[in-house]
Structure formats: C-alpha cells, structure tokens
Design a protein around this motif. Structure first.
Motif, short mmCIF file in Angstrom:
data_model
loop_
_atom_site.label_atom_id
_atom_site.label_comp_id
_atom_site.label_asym_id
_atom_site.label_seq_id
_atom_site.Cartn_x
_atom_site.Cartn_y
_atom_site.Cartn_z
N ASP A 154 0.77 -1.08 0.06
CA ASP A 154 0.15 0.06 -0.04
C ASP A 154 0.86 1.22 -0.17
O ASP A 154 0.49 2.15 -0.46
N ALA B 61 1.89 1.78 -3.59
CA ALA B 61 0.89 2.05 -4.36
C ALA B 61 0.56 3.66 -4.34
O ALA B 61 0.32 4.29 -5.26
N GLU B 62 0.57 3.93 -2.87
CA GLU B 62 0.37 5.27 -2.71
C GLU B 62 1.75 6.48 -2.93
O GLU B 62 1.51 7.50 -2.48
N ARG B 63 2.87 5.86 -3.11
CA ARG B 63 3.96 6.50 -3.26
C ARG B 63 4.13 7.40 -1.97
O ARG B 63 4.58 8.60 -1.85
N GLU B 64 4.16 6.35 -0.80
CA GLU B 64 4.44 7.09 0.46
C GLU B 64 5.64 6.59 1.05
O GLU B 64 6.05 5.43 0.52
N ILE C 206 -5.88 6.69 8.00
CA ILE C 206 -5.12 6.59 6.54
C ILE C 206 -5.71 5.48 5.67
O ILE C 206 -6.33 5.76 4.79
N ARG C 207 -5.81 4.18 6.42
CA ARG C 207 -6.32 3.01 5.55
C ARG C 207 -6.56 1.74 6.36
O ARG C 207 -5.86 1.83 7.60
#
Length: 204
Positions: A107, A110-113, A187-188
């Motif tokens: 994740d 995917a979220e470029r975090e 956040i998720r």
C-alpha cells in the motif's frame, strides 16, 4: 469487572534506569503473550521468540543499546514505584515486524508514500488497572517522548473492534477511537479490523 484506580501516575522512558520497573510488570504477567517480553516487533534474530529467557535477554540488550523504547506509566505502590502500563514506540528500523507487513508495504508503494519517522506498535496495561484510561495515558506519554526526541510523522496501528467485544490479547495496540482522540488521522485499513493511523508531531 471493576479494576483498581491507579491514582496519580507519571511517565518515564524505558531505559537502563527503569529496566527493573518494566521487567517487574512483564514478570507479573508471565512474560506477556506467552513469554514475548514485547520483542515481537523488533528485527529478526536468533533470540527473538525463542524462549522466555531468550526474549528477556534480547529485550534487555536492546534497551541497553538504546534500540528499544517505551513510555512507562508509573504509580506509587505499597512497596515503591511500579510500572503499570507502557506504550512501545521506535523507528521502522527498530520495529520492522508489524502485523500485515506485506500488505502495508504494498500500500505504501501504491500510494507513493514512505515509512514514518516513528511507529507505536504495542500498548499494554496491568490487568489490575484495565478500563481506567491508561491506554490513553500511555499513548500520550509515547507522543511526548517522541516530540522530545525531535518529533516527525508517527504511525499507530490500532483496531476497530466493531460490535463484538474483543480480548485484550487482540487489542494489543488500542482502538481507533483512542488514536482519533489523540489527534491521529485514519489513513487506510490494514488486515482484518486493523488500521493505519498517522499524526505529525512538532519537536518539543
């Protein structure tokens, strides 16, 4: 079931000077979660999750080397000070083994975090003093110590229990509601009934 009022408490950082307080709390609860000694989230090693004695030795060595951190909630007991709760925190390098790690890293990509500066991985309360608000106290203590260390982005991974009451062994990191009250943003989701929560702390 009603538990004892702990009375006034203070926060002390886990370190060599407070190892005895921490160890006494762990020993009163048979090593915590089957002799874990709160080392599950630390990096893999031969001692990690090997035995009660191995976990104890590993945790003590990490504390002595400044690689294991926690906010200890301390009260004045009949025989002097005693730790009655803690919140474990550290950098991702110090605490890499979070639950659902594969999903978590996917994740992030995917979220470029990027991973946070600190994460809070475990909150534990002495069984004599549960349901007295000490999860909130321990979490606040950890945030204060992180701020004193320079602050930054902090993540926690609390649970969303739903309608069914869950055992304290499942709620090893508090609930989403506790983190929301402490200023964290959702956040998720992460795994089943698990979450990623995040807050940015300014230096103290």
């Amino acid at each position: 079931m009603a538990t004892m009022d702990p009375g006034p408490t203070t926060i002390k950082p886990l370190g060599e000077a407070t190892w005895g307080l921490f160890a006494a709390l762990v020993e009163r609860h048979n090593g915590i979660f089957g002799g874990c000694w709160c080392i599950w989230f630390h990096p893999d090693s031969e001692e990690r999750c090997s035995s009660y004695a191995g976990n104890q030795a590993l945790k003590k060595r990490l504390v002595e080397h400044g690689a294991a951190h926690a906010a200890l909630v301390v009260r004045e007991g009949d025989d002097g000070e005693e730790a009655i709760a803690w919140a474990e925190y550290g950098t991702p390098a110090e605490l890499p083994n979070i639950h659902h790690r594969k999903q978590y890293l996917a994740d992030l990509e995917a979220e470029r975090e990027v991973e946070p500066d600190y994460r809070i991985t475990c909150i534990f309360v002495d069984k004599r003093f549960r349901r007295q608000g000490l999860v909130t106290v321990a979490l606040a203590g950890a945030l204060d110590l992180i701020a004193q260390a320079g602050g930054g982005v902090v993540e926690g991974y609390p649970h969303t229990p739903g309608e069914k009451r869950l055992s304290s062994s499942f709620l090893y990191n508090g609930t989403r509601a506790v983190y929301e009250r402490a200023g964290f943003d959702f956040i998720r989701p992460k795994g089943m009934k698990n979450t990623v929560m995040r807050r940015t702390l300014e230096p103290a």
